[in-house]
Design a protein around this motif. Structure first.
Motif, mmCIF file in Angstrom:
data_model
loop_
_atom_site.group_PDB
_atom_site.id
_atom_site.type_symbol
_atom_site.label_atom_id
_atom_site.label_comp_id
_atom_site.label_asym_id
_atom_site.label_seq_id
_atom_site.Cartn_x
_atom_site.Cartn_y
_atom_site.Cartn_z
ATOM 1 N N CYS A 173 2.581 -7.258 -8.100
ATOM 2 C CA CYS A 173 1.968 -7.539 -6.794
ATOM 3 C C CYS A 173 1.720 -9.033 -6.623
ATOM 4 C CB CYS A 173 0.643 -6.781 -6.657
ATOM 5 S SG CYS A 173 0.822 -4.994 -6.475
ATOM 6 N N LYS A 174 1.264 -9.661 -7.674
ATOM 7 C CA LYS A 174 1.027 -11.108 -7.640
ATOM 8 C C LYS A 174 2.319 -11.853 -7.357
ATOM 9 C CE LYS A 174 -0.590 -14.929 -10.568
ATOM 10 N NZ LYS A 174 -1.076 -15.293 -11.939
ATOM 11 N N ARG A 223 3.372 -11.515 -3.735
ATOM 12 C CA ARG A 223 2.546 -12.353 -2.861
ATOM 13 C C ARG A 223 2.855 -13.839 -3.052
ATOM 14 N NH1 ARG A 223 -1.785 -8.712 -4.840
ATOM 15 N NH2 ARG A 223 -2.212 -7.140 -3.226
ATOM 16 N N PRO A 225 -0.263 2.304 -7.555
ATOM 17 C CA PRO A 225 -0.052 0.934 -7.089
ATOM 18 C C PRO A 225 0.867 0.176 -8.044
ATOM 19 C CG PRO A 225 -2.372 1.528 -6.964
ATOM 20 C CD PRO A 225 -1.697 2.629 -7.724
ATOM 21 N N GLN A 228 0.821 -1.220 0.000
ATOM 22 C CA GLN A 228 0.000 0.000 0.000
ATOM 23 C C GLN A 228 0.852 1.266 0.000
ATOM 24 O OE1 GLN A 228 0.530 -1.920 2.615
ATOM 25 N NE2 GLN A 228 1.358 -0.506 4.144
ATOM 26 N N ASP A 243 7.529 -15.263 -11.585
ATOM 27 C CA ASP A 243 7.342 -14.326 -10.472
ATOM 28 C C ASP A 243 8.653 -13.632 -10.126
ATOM 29 O OD1 ASP A 243 4.617 -14.887 -10.124
ATOM 30 O OD2 ASP A 243 5.034 -16.593 -8.828
ATOM 31 N N PRO A 271 2.130 -2.634 -10.514
ATOM 32 C CA PRO A 271 1.343 -3.410 -11.484
ATOM 33 C C PRO A 271 0.833 -4.711 -10.878
ATOM 34 C CG PRO A 271 3.344 -2.566 -12.505
ATOM 35 C CD PRO A 271 3.461 -2.266 -11.040
ATOM 36 N N ASP A 272 -0.306 -5.152 -11.359
ATOM 37 C CA ASP A 272 -0.922 -6.372 -10.823
ATOM 38 C C ASP A 272 0.026 -7.560 -10.887
ATOM 39 O OD1 ASP A 272 -3.205 -4.961 -10.280
ATOM 40 O OD2 ASP A 272 -4.300 -5.652 -12.060
ATOM 41 N N ARG A 273 0.751 -7.692 -12.006
ATOM 42 C CA ARG A 273 1.647 -8.853 -12.149
ATOM 43 C C ARG A 273 2.755 -8.808 -11.111
ATOM 44 N NH1 ARG A 273 3.450 -12.726 -11.515
ATOM 45 N NH2 ARG A 273 4.317 -14.365 -12.851
#
Length: 536
Positions: free
Chosen positions: A325-326, A329, A319, A314, A482, A321-323
């Protein structure tokens, strides 16, 4: 990936191994610390005007940040390191025991000696190391020290299965389901290698499986959670695995020297917000800190541990990029802790009066059933004894490695104790069932009573991300992709990621990997500046 010498050279040759293909493609073979790269030479000849020197911010002063700063400084950039601690080194850190000996609180292994820049630094600084070729001793679940030939047989069998698992993962990873664990592979293999026709086959299989659990001290997580599909990502640089007997302190001093001499270093500066280039009118990266500062940089390198990234997604605006962040995680974060217990004398190297046995190197206590009160879960234990290090680095100390639930139990208990005396007493009592079984132990002998204890608490360290280093657990579907996604960062926003979790596959989770990752990002920033200069 620092527990101990739990690494083998896979039979897979370099030309086909995915980890070495990645290393070649990433062009991350580290040059000599004293040799300028081709890009360095070009920039030196072109020159950067002092009035146009790009200002680069580096969040974190560990090995990744320090190596990144070194390369950038040598290429004429301004560098500011924002370090939340009051020291450099990150997860490379030393403490001094009451007996005067320096110990590594963080990493204390060098994984692979072939073409490894950390090995070059070890030699340059005359840091003492020990080859991991000493005899290993193992106690069975009843506390019986296995005969040397029996222990060697089970250890050899375990390593053969480990090596086959590397090969299986490397060659057939795409066909292996994400929920298949290394433990699943071991259970299948021990049945094949120790058939029902062998006498006492169940006991033999159990001993091999218990020895296999020691892999948890390598990755910081239980064997049941180690992904077989991505087990190939745990392979290391070829060569020996060395214990850094003289500690990492001289190597750290060497790596930190360029930053100390040429960079602006802001200690106790905790970053709370990162605003990329697109969020403001000036095309700079803005950083906000816990004490209210707002700093601007042309580029920003985040070298915080993976665990920190997981907890602070956060903090980034826009934010990530989604990739990306994925990826953050998906990749897991291990939990490895160390406990040092010092004695007046190294009684375990004195031949036992009963059978003449000694312990030199590693010692394992497999699934003990003789400590029901302190260890009802029968967590195994492993220690490397430091009396056999040789020279001034040797001292009468046992270094225990713990991981998973056991390490969490130890650290959480220690946090509740009010004094160092109470903590020492707890640790001495907890580990007594194990060191009391070492050769020549005598409870009535004062030389066999601990004089000092020290326990790490990386799981309680917020700046370390409440853990140790990255690993690859079951459920992972695109582990290699990843890592690549994290390695790429978000350069369009001026945000780059470095650290052991973004390293070449062959060095993930290691000091070498952190060092290489910082170098890689620095070269990417240098190349970007040079490209803009040519266009202009």
């Amino acid at each position: 990936m620092d527990a101990f010498s739990m690494s083998v050279s896979s039979r897979t040759c370099k030309t086909t191994s995915k980890i070495y293909q990645d290393l070649k493609l990433a062009r991350l073979h580290s040059a000599s610390v004293r040799t300028l790269s081709i890009m360095d030479a070009v920039l030196k000849s072109e020159g950067i005007s002092p009035s146009k020197q790009p200002r680069i911010g580096i969040v974190g002063g560990g090995f990744a940040g320090l190596r990144c700063a070194d390369v950038l400084l040598r290429n004429g950039f301004q560098v500011a390191i924002l370090e939340a601690r009051n020291r450099l080194g990150g997860r490379i850190f030393q403490e001094r025991l009451p007996n005067g000996h320096l110990i590594d609180v963080g990493a204390n292994w060098i994984h692979g000696t072939n073409d490894n820049p950390i090995m070059d630094l070890v030699q340059e600084t005359n840091t003492a190391v020990r080859f991991g070729d000493s005899m290993s001793c193992a106690f069975d679940q009843d506390g019986r020290l296995l005969p040397p030939e029996e222990g060697e047989r089970y250890s050899t069998l375990m390593w053969q299965i480990i090596e086959d698992a590397f090969e299986q993962s490397n060659k057939h990873g795409s066909e292996i389901g994400p929920d298949r664990s290394l433990l699943d592979f071991f259970r299948e293999q021990v049945v094949m290698r120790i058939p029902d026709t062998e006498p006492d086959h169940e006991r033999q299989r159990n001993l091999v499986l218990q020895m296999a659990e020691l892999w948890g001290s390598f990755v910081g997580s239980p064997l049941s959670r180690q992904s077989l599909k991505f087990f190939w990502l745990e392979e290391c640089i070829e060569g020996e695995n060395l214990f850094c007997a003289g500690t990492y302190h001289k190597v750290l001093e060497k790596v930190a020297q360029p930053a100390l001499e040429g960079a602006e270093i802001r200690y106790q500066t905790r970053v709370t917000e990162v605003h990329g280039k697109s969020t403001g009118p000036n095309g700079v990266v803005r950083v906000k800190t816990a004490d209210g500062q707002c700093l601007e940089f042309d580029e920003l390198v985040i070298t915080c541990p993976l665990g920190w990234l997981k907890q602070n997604l956060q903090a980034f605006s826009p934010p990530l990029p989604d990739r990306l962040c994925k990826a953050i995680r998906n990749i897991s974060y291990g939990n490895l802790e160390k406990v040092y217990i010092s004695f007046p004398t190294p009684f375990w190297v004195t031949p036992s009066p009963s059978d003449g046995r000694t312990v030199q190197g590693f010692c394992q206590w497999l699934s003990p059933n003789y400590a029901p009160d302190a260890n009802p879960n029968r967590w195994l234990n492993e220690a490397v004894e430091l009396a056999s290090l040789g020279g001034p680095a040797a001292h009468p100390t046992l270094l225990f490695y713990t991981y998973g639930d056991q390490s969490r139990h130890l650290t959480s208990t220690l946090r509740t104790l009010p004094s160092q005396k109470d903590k020492d007493a707890f640790l001495a009592d907890y580990f007594r069932p194990y060191y009391a079984r070492l050769p020549s132990y005598d409870a009535s002998n004062s030389g066999c009573r601990p004089t000092a204890c020290f326990a790490t608490d990386w799981s309680g360290d917020e700046l370390a991300g409440n853990g140790s280093y990255c690993n690859f657990q079951t459920g992972l579907v695109e582990g290699d992709r990843d890592v690549v996604a994290m390695r790429q960062g978000v350069p369009d926003e001026g945000v780059w990621l470095a650290g052991e979790h973004t390293a070449p596959f062959v060095a993930l989770g290691t000091v070498t990997g952190a060092y290489w990752s910082g170098e890689h990002v620095a070269k990417g920033i240098v190349a970007g500046v040079l490209g803009r200069g040519l266009e202009g």
